[in-house]
Motif scaffolding. Structure first.
Motif, mmCIF file in Angstrom:
data_model
loop_
_atom_site.group_PDB
_atom_site.id
_atom_site.type_symbol
_atom_site.label_atom_id
_atom_site.label_comp_id
_atom_site.label_asym_id
_atom_site.label_seq_id
_atom_site.Cartn_x
_atom_site.Cartn_y
_atom_site.Cartn_z
ATOM 1 N N ILE A 78 0.829 -0.922 -0.107
ATOM 2 C CA ILE A 78 -0.146 -0.052 -0.028
ATOM 3 C C ILE A 78 0.989 1.135 0.260
ATOM 4 N N GLU A 79 0.822 1.912 -1.188
ATOM 5 C CA GLU A 79 1.771 2.880 -1.260
ATOM 6 C C GLU A 79 1.352 4.335 -1.426
ATOM 7 N N ASP A 80 1.762 5.487 -1.120
ATOM 8 C CA ASP A 80 1.186 6.687 -1.431
ATOM 9 C C ASP A 80 1.644 7.366 -2.823
ATOM 10 N N ASP A 81 0.959 8.268 -3.177
ATOM 11 C CA ASP A 81 1.073 8.998 -4.724
ATOM 12 C C ASP A 81 2.409 9.279 -4.954
ATOM 13 N N TRP A 82 3.100 9.935 -4.001
ATOM 14 C CA TRP A 82 4.325 10.303 -4.173
ATOM 15 C C TRP A 82 5.380 9.122 -4.698
ATOM 16 N N HIS A 83 5.419 8.308 -3.870
ATOM 17 C CA HIS A 83 6.417 7.168 -4.335
ATOM 18 C C HIS A 83 5.957 5.991 -5.501
ATOM 19 N N ASN A 84 4.561 5.954 -5.847
ATOM 20 C CA ASN A 84 4.349 5.178 -6.771
ATOM 21 C C ASN A 84 4.273 5.987 -8.097
ATOM 22 N N PHE A 85 4.017 7.437 -8.129
ATOM 23 C CA PHE A 85 3.767 8.109 -9.399
ATOM 24 C C PHE A 85 4.682 9.393 -9.359
ATOM 25 N N THR A 86 4.353 10.202 -8.477
ATOM 26 C CA THR A 86 5.092 11.692 -8.948
ATOM 27 C C THR A 86 6.596 11.642 -8.762
ATOM 28 N N ALA A 87 7.137 10.798 -7.710
ATOM 29 C CA ALA A 87 8.650 10.706 -7.902
ATOM 30 C C ALA A 87 9.093 10.255 -9.111
ATOM 31 N N LEU A 88 8.299 9.246 -9.600
ATOM 32 C CA LEU A 88 8.884 8.559 -10.543
ATOM 33 C C LEU A 88 8.660 9.271 -11.995
ATOM 34 N N ALA B 219 12.248 4.146 -5.318
ATOM 35 C CA ALA B 219 12.155 5.503 -4.902
ATOM 36 C C ALA B 219 12.558 5.720 -3.555
ATOM 37 N N ARG B 220 12.015 4.711 -2.592
ATOM 38 C CA ARG B 220 12.315 4.656 -1.170
ATOM 39 C C ARG B 220 13.794 4.364 -0.697
ATOM 40 N N VAL B 221 14.503 3.787 -1.515
ATOM 41 C CA VAL B 221 15.868 3.328 -1.313
ATOM 42 C C VAL B 221 16.630 4.683 -1.949
ATOM 43 N N MET B 222 16.399 5.330 -2.669
ATOM 44 C CA MET B 222 17.207 6.657 -3.448
ATOM 45 C C MET B 222 16.787 7.621 -2.490
ATOM 46 N N GLU B 223 15.689 7.704 -1.751
ATOM 47 C CA GLU B 223 15.619 8.830 -0.716
ATOM 48 C C GLU B 223 16.443 8.711 0.373
ATOM 49 N N LYS B 224 16.748 7.522 0.898
ATOM 50 C CA LYS B 224 17.690 7.042 1.885
ATOM 51 C C LYS B 224 19.059 7.029 1.664
ATOM 52 N N GLN B 225 19.397 6.578 0.568
ATOM 53 C CA GLN B 225 20.726 6.153 0.203
ATOM 54 C C GLN B 225 21.156 6.942 -0.922
ATOM 55 N N LYS B 226 22.697 7.033 -0.793
ATOM 56 C CA LYS B 226 23.271 7.660 -2.023
ATOM 57 C C LYS B 226 24.222 6.698 -2.653
ATOM 58 N N PRO B 227 24.485 7.126 -4.093
ATOM 59 C CA PRO B 227 25.051 6.057 -4.961
ATOM 60 C C PRO B 227 26.442 5.694 -4.139
ATOM 61 N N PRO B 228 27.059 4.633 -4.713
ATOM 62 C CA PRO B 228 26.426 3.529 -5.403
ATOM 63 C C PRO B 228 24.968 2.804 -4.791
ATOM 64 N N ILE B 229 24.207 2.656 -5.820
ATOM 65 C CA ILE B 229 22.843 1.903 -5.549
ATOM 66 C C ILE B 229 22.870 0.651 -6.424
ATOM 67 N N ARG B 230 22.636 -0.430 -5.985
ATOM 68 C CA ARG B 230 22.456 -1.518 -6.669
ATOM 69 C C ARG B 230 21.562 -2.760 -6.138
ATOM 70 N N ILE B 231 20.402 -2.479 -6.574
ATOM 71 C CA ILE B 231 19.413 -3.357 -5.957
ATOM 72 C C ILE B 231 18.206 -3.979 -6.802
ATOM 73 N N ILE B 232 17.793 -5.149 -6.328
ATOM 74 C CA ILE B 232 16.713 -5.639 -7.229
ATOM 75 C C ILE B 232 15.416 -5.686 -6.235
ATOM 76 N N CYS B 233 14.396 -5.675 -6.799
ATOM 77 C CA CYS B 233 13.130 -5.259 -5.930
ATOM 78 C C CYS B 233 12.151 -6.288 -6.423
ATOM 79 N N PRO B 234 12.031 -7.569 -5.801
ATOM 80 C CA PRO B 234 10.809 -8.340 -6.171
ATOM 81 C C PRO B 234 9.516 -8.110 -5.501
ATOM 82 N N GLY B 235 8.453 -8.366 -5.863
ATOM 83 C CA GLY B 235 7.332 -8.095 -4.666
ATOM 84 C C GLY B 235 6.085 -7.940 -5.739
#
Ligand code: 2NL
Length: 342
Positions: A131-141, A175-191
């Protein structure tokens, strides 16, 4: 006396007419008719009120009634009482009842495999809320207000608060990871993700997505191609070829869809690839500079690639599953065909 005989008649009819099934019903019957405060006991106590000259006759009637009540109970007793095992009669050498441990769901098998392959390239798993908010699912993207994906017809919104919705992709996790973490970012998001779709063999209102994101200095489209090429070779075998077709996603620029050579016919043309020799497996591209900016990442210093795939689709190609609904029907005839240690 006549009253007693009438009562007896009613009870007799009850005993003959009622059907007793199951241990609980048998026990209830026993208590009602044969218990220490039961009907049979009570009727025998009535004996003292019977005139002396009819005691013999009544006694006989009562005994017959008692036999009837007991024989009915004897019939159903096997249900009511489990035989007490006698240690001397038990065969201790008999094997135990087998415990069924089940099998892993095909989507879990394929998701685990994807995670494992990207894990070897240094990607770690990130997870987030469904269950997400509009910002993380749409606007930020970079999905603008008037984007068709935001239509009520395409997305499940929460009535109480239309700012909340069921995520339509796992980009929201990135989006949530980029909010908190600075590069290098190397992630895989299953769900699991949700779309307001009519359910059919080819579409479902939920499916499993696996997105990937790599942001660092000097990340190029060549890295994207080679990473995804490695992935399909590990997933489908060394002989698989890949091709990219230009495409559009709001969060990537440039964007490309990737096809692999058809696993069924090897590229010569069949029903699965609609006689093209190629099947589409995922979408990808270079992360849009605007998106990096949204998260305070300097697009002049950092670049990144991202991709997204449907796990059901990969599973369909790997195991030749022709109906999406099979994944969520819990039919054991389907599920039992998949065995995996991981
Ligand atoms: C598809 C296509 C895609 C992405 C997902 C993404 C995420 C971030 C930034 C940039 Cl945070 N891109 N995700 C990019 C391209 C394609 O998915 O067909 N998925 C099932």
């Amino acid at each position: 006396m006549e009253e007693l005989l009438e009562k007896l008649d009613t009870y007799r009819k009850e005993i003959i007419g009622t059907e007793i099934s199951g241990a609980d019903a048998a026990e209830a019957y026993r208590i009602r008719f044969l218990g220490t405060k039961g009907i049979v006991k009570n009727l025998f106590q009535e004996m003292k009120n019977v005139p002396a000259e009819r005691k013999k006759e009544f006694g006989q009637i009562l005994n017959e009634f008692k036999q009837l009540a007991e024989s009915k109970y004897d019939e159903v007793k096997p249900n009511a009482q489990r035989p007490t095992p006698n240690a001397n009669q038990m065969d201790w050498s008999l094997p135990g009842d087998p415990i069924s441990i089940g099998t892993r769901h095909p989507i879990s098998i394929v998701r685990n495999r994807i995670v494992q392959i990207f894990g070897r390239l240094g990607f770690s798993v990130a997870e987030g809320p469904e269950i997400e908010d509009d910002w993380h699912n749409f606007t930020a993207l970079n999905l603008p207000e008037d984007h068709p994906a935001r239509d009520m017809q395409d997305t499940f919104y929460i009535h109480k608060n239309p700012d909340w919705l069921l995520r339509t992709h796992t980009s929201s996790v990135q989006a949530r990871v980029m909010e908190k973490q600075k590069p290098p970012i190397r992630i895989i998001c299953p769900g699991r993700v949700y779309r307001n779709e009519t359910i059919s063999a080819r579409a479902h209102c939920f499916f499993t997505q696996c997105e990937g994101l790599y942001v660092d200095e000097n990340v190029s489209f060549a890295d994207l191609k080679q990473t995804l090429y490695f992935f399909v070779q590990e997933m489908f075998g060394k002989s698989v070829k890949i091709r990219f077709r230009p495409s559009y996603f709001p969060f990537t620029e440039p964007s490309a869809e990737m096809d692999i050579s058809c696993l069924i016919c090897g590229g010569s043309g069949c029903n699965v690839c609609k006689h093209t020799g190629w099947v589409e497996i995922l979408g990808s591209g270079m992360v849009h500079p605007k998106m990096l900016q949204n998260f305070g990442i300097d697009p002049n210093k950092y670049t990144g690639f991202a991709f997204g795939m449907g796990v059901e689709r990969i599973c369909q190609l790997k195991y030749r599953i022709n109906d999406l609904r099979l994944y969520s029907q819990n039919d054991l005839r389907f599920l039992k065909q998949f065995v995996s240690a991981t």
